[in-house]
Enzyme design. Structure first.
Site, PDB file in Angstrom:
ATOM      1  N   GLU A  40      37.471  45.221  36.397  1.00 59.92           N
ATOM      2  CA  GLU A  40      37.599  46.193  35.299  1.00 59.92           C
ATOM      3  C   GLU A  40      36.551  45.827  34.226  1.00 59.92           C
ATOM      4  O   GLU A  40      36.319  44.635  33.984  1.00 59.92           O
ATOM      5  CB  GLU A  40      39.018  46.044  34.726  1.00 59.92           C
ATOM      6  N   LYS A 115      41.546  55.148  33.980  1.00 61.48           N
ATOM      7  CA  LYS A 115      42.815  54.386  34.002  1.00 61.48           C
ATOM      8  C   LYS A 115      43.953  55.176  33.356  1.00 61.48           C
ATOM      9  O   LYS A 115      43.854  55.588  32.194  1.00 61.48           O
ATOM     10  CB  LYS A 115      42.604  53.059  33.265  1.00 61.48           C
ATOM     11  N   CYS A 149      43.784  47.704  37.100  1.00 60.69           N
ATOM     12  CA  CYS A 149      44.597  46.644  36.494  1.00 60.69           C
ATOM     13  C   CYS A 149      46.062  47.037  36.306  1.00 60.69           C
ATOM     14  O   CYS A 149      46.794  47.158  37.273  1.00 60.69           O
ATOM     15  CB  CYS A 149      43.938  46.185  35.190  1.00 60.69           C
TER      16      CYS A 149
END
Ligand code: ACM
Length: 269
Positions: A40, A115, A149
């Site tokens: 990330e 995300k 993540c």
């Protein structure tokens, strides 16, 4: 199908993109793979103090230092790359930044995932992803899904990707909590998919904010086997050969199918 997949684990320097790209080029020298996953915010670093600082280190959706480097690298080396980056966009006249990753393919095709589940202080800095968990073809048509993540803690993320046909879930990360790597074994097992978590290592400090990232990047196979897990500090790139088509077999026993045995009519909000 033999398919060489791997992850990169390293320590980016905050706000030092040129230095980080140099380091990545060093790590990538001589690596042969079909698909590689990077962390990330792989080139920018993670601990931004405020929106202005983040905007100053963000990149447009389809052009910028990180994207240009990896699109070129992907074509030259015939490898699909999944890489996290801060994506600058405009919304209602305002500049915003998504915590995104892209898939760059050797044939020049390119896809972005934003995300969806922001973690902790990210909520002060980034806009939540406005897209979906979608499936894209990587090199040789292998079906990949991307999540970033903290998406891991919501089983719906990996489940949606599996329901949509993912063979390999690519998971760029900057992990700080201690649970994800173990949980990803279950994400693989319950969905019968490969997962590749690429995490960074090291401390990052910006003013009075300090974070430590937990490494332990890993590849897990469709029955939850850990094919490799790095330790909490080592840097490097690791590649192994898998058969992505194994993820198309959802049979757990001769009588149990991991997807069609679900009982949505018995699950409640
Ligand atoms: C995280 O989502 N970076 C923990």
């Amino acid at each position: 199908m033999d398919y060489r997949v791997g992850f990169c684990q390293y320590k980016p320097q905050l706000k030092q993109p040129e230095q980080n790209i140099k380091r990545l080029a060093q790590l990538l020298d001589g690596v042969e793979a079909d698909l590689l996953v990077f962390p990330e915010l792989a080139v920018s670093g993670y601990v931004f103090r405020d929106k202005e600082e983040l905007i100053n280190h963000s990149e447009l959706t389809d052009s910028g230092r990180t994207i240009d480097f990896f699109r070129e690298f992907s074509k030259e080396n015939n490898v699909s790359c999944i890489v996290g980056f801060p994506e600058k966009a405009q919304k209602e006249g305002e500049t915003i930044v998504y915590n995104s990753c892209f898939l760059a393919n050797p044939d020049g095709s390119y896809h972005v995932y934003r995300k969806i589940h922001l973690f902790n202080r990210e909520k002060l800095l980034f806009a939540p992803g406005d897209g979906e968990f979608s499936i894209y073809p990587a090199k040789n048509g292998v079906k990949i899904g991307m999540m970033i993540c903290f998406d891991w803690i919501f089983p719906e993320s990996a489940r949606t990707l599996a329901l949509r046909g993912a063979q390999i879930i690519c998971h760029p990360a900057n992990l700080v909590l201690p649970w994800c790597q173990q949980a990803m074994i279950t994400r693989s097992l319950e969905n019968r998919v490969f997962t590749i978590t690429s995490n960074r290592v090291g401390d990052e400090v910006n003013g009075d904010i300090k974070m430590n990232f937990t490494g332990q990047s890993q590849v897990t196979a469709t029955k939850g086997e850990i094919l490799k897990r790095f330790d909490t500090v080592e840097e490097g790139i690791w590649v192994t050969t898998v058969n992505p088509e194994e993820a198309d077999d959802k049979m757990v026993t001769p009588y149990n199918h991991a997807i069609t045995d679900r009982r949505p009519d018995r699950y409640f909000d």
